[in-house]
Design a protein around this motif. Structure first.
Motif, PDB file in Angstrom:
ATOM      1  N   ARG A  91       0.831  -1.204   0.000  1.00  0.00           N
ATOM      2  CA  ARG A  91       0.000   0.000   0.000  1.00  0.00           C
ATOM      3  C   ARG A  91       0.866   1.255   0.000  1.00  0.00           C
ATOM      4  N   ARG A  92       1.906   1.245   0.778  1.00  0.00           N
ATOM      5  CA  ARG A  92       2.776   2.424   0.832  1.00  0.00           C
ATOM      6  C   ARG A  92       3.495   2.645  -0.500  1.00  0.00           C
ATOM      7  N   HIS A 145       0.995   4.331  -2.561  1.00  0.00           N
ATOM      8  CA  HIS A 145       0.761   5.684  -2.058  1.00  0.00           C
ATOM      9  C   HIS A 145       1.887   6.635  -2.478  1.00  0.00           C
ATOM     10  N   HIS A 153      -3.032   9.524  -3.525  1.00  0.00           N
ATOM     11  CA  HIS A 153      -4.118   8.568  -3.293  1.00  0.00           C
ATOM     12  C   HIS A 153      -4.883   9.058  -2.073  1.00  0.00           C
ATOM     13  N   ASP A 192      -4.977   3.190  -3.187  1.00  0.00           N
ATOM     14  CA  ASP A 192      -3.746   2.495  -2.822  1.00  0.00           C
ATOM     15  C   ASP A 192      -4.073   1.273  -1.963  1.00  0.00           C
ATOM     16  N   ALA A 193      -5.006   1.432  -1.056  1.00  0.00           N
ATOM     17  CA  ALA A 193      -5.443   0.302  -0.223  1.00  0.00           C
ATOM     18  C   ALA A 193      -6.203  -0.720  -1.043  1.00  0.00           C
ATOM     19  N   ALA A 206      -3.669  -2.901  -2.843  1.00  0.00           N
ATOM     20  CA  ALA A 206      -2.944  -3.771  -1.919  1.00  0.00           C
ATOM     21  C   ALA A 206      -3.838  -4.909  -1.429  1.00  0.00           C
TER      22      ALA A 206
END
Length: 166
Positions: free
Chosen positions: A21-22, A25, A100, A105-106, A109
């Protein structure tokens, strides 16, 4: 499939999910410009041995189960918004004026995490799972283009599941 085992595996994926996720992001891209995002998704699908196709920046993965059954789809948005990110977190957007801010982004993921869990169980999986990574949800109607390109066919999708974070 044992739901307790799946839950434990999902929980154990926590650090990987956070880093994935990061990554998304840090590297947001606007609708129909999600080239690096799509390439990253394709690389993760390759890691999992999941066949995939790309049209523009849309990515469609196909996980074929080892048993007969219907095809269902999981859908995730992949585009970012044209907003400047405030704050100084270690995973702050490196693409100025893009971020995001809506949770995509989440979404990506989570969908890749689901793909990891399902890929590890493909032999016992009935039917197939399509993984729809949709560009341009925020702006120009990426879903319509994907449908017109046939993402819901070959095999025909019986149901589509999506999510949205709060």
């Amino acid at each position: 499939m044992n739901s307790d085992a799946i839950y434990r595996e999902a929980r154990d994926l926590g650090p990987w999910l956070v880093e994935t996720r990061r990554h998304f992001h840090r590297h947001p891209e606007l609708g129909l410009e999600e080239r690096e995002t799509a390439s990253y998704i394709e690389a993760r699908l390759d890691d999992l041995g999941i066949e995939h196709a790309r049209r523009g920046t849309a990515v469609v993965g196909l996980l074929r189960g080892g048993r007969p059954g219907a095809c269902v789809a999981l859908r995730a948005d992949i585009d970012a918004l044209p907003l400047a990110e405030e704050g100084q977190s270690e995973y702050r957007s490196v693409n100025e004026g893009r971020m995001h801010a809506c949770g995509h982004d989440a979404h990506m993921a989570i969908q890749l995490g689901a793909a990891r869990i399902l890929a590890g169980r493909r032999g016992s999986l009935p039917g197939s799972v399509k993984l729809l990574f949709q560009p341009a949800e925020e702006t120009t109607g990426g879903a319509k283009a994907m449908i017109e390109d046939g993402c819901l066919e070959n095999p025909r999708v019986e149901r589509v599941y999506g999510l949205h974070v709060m």
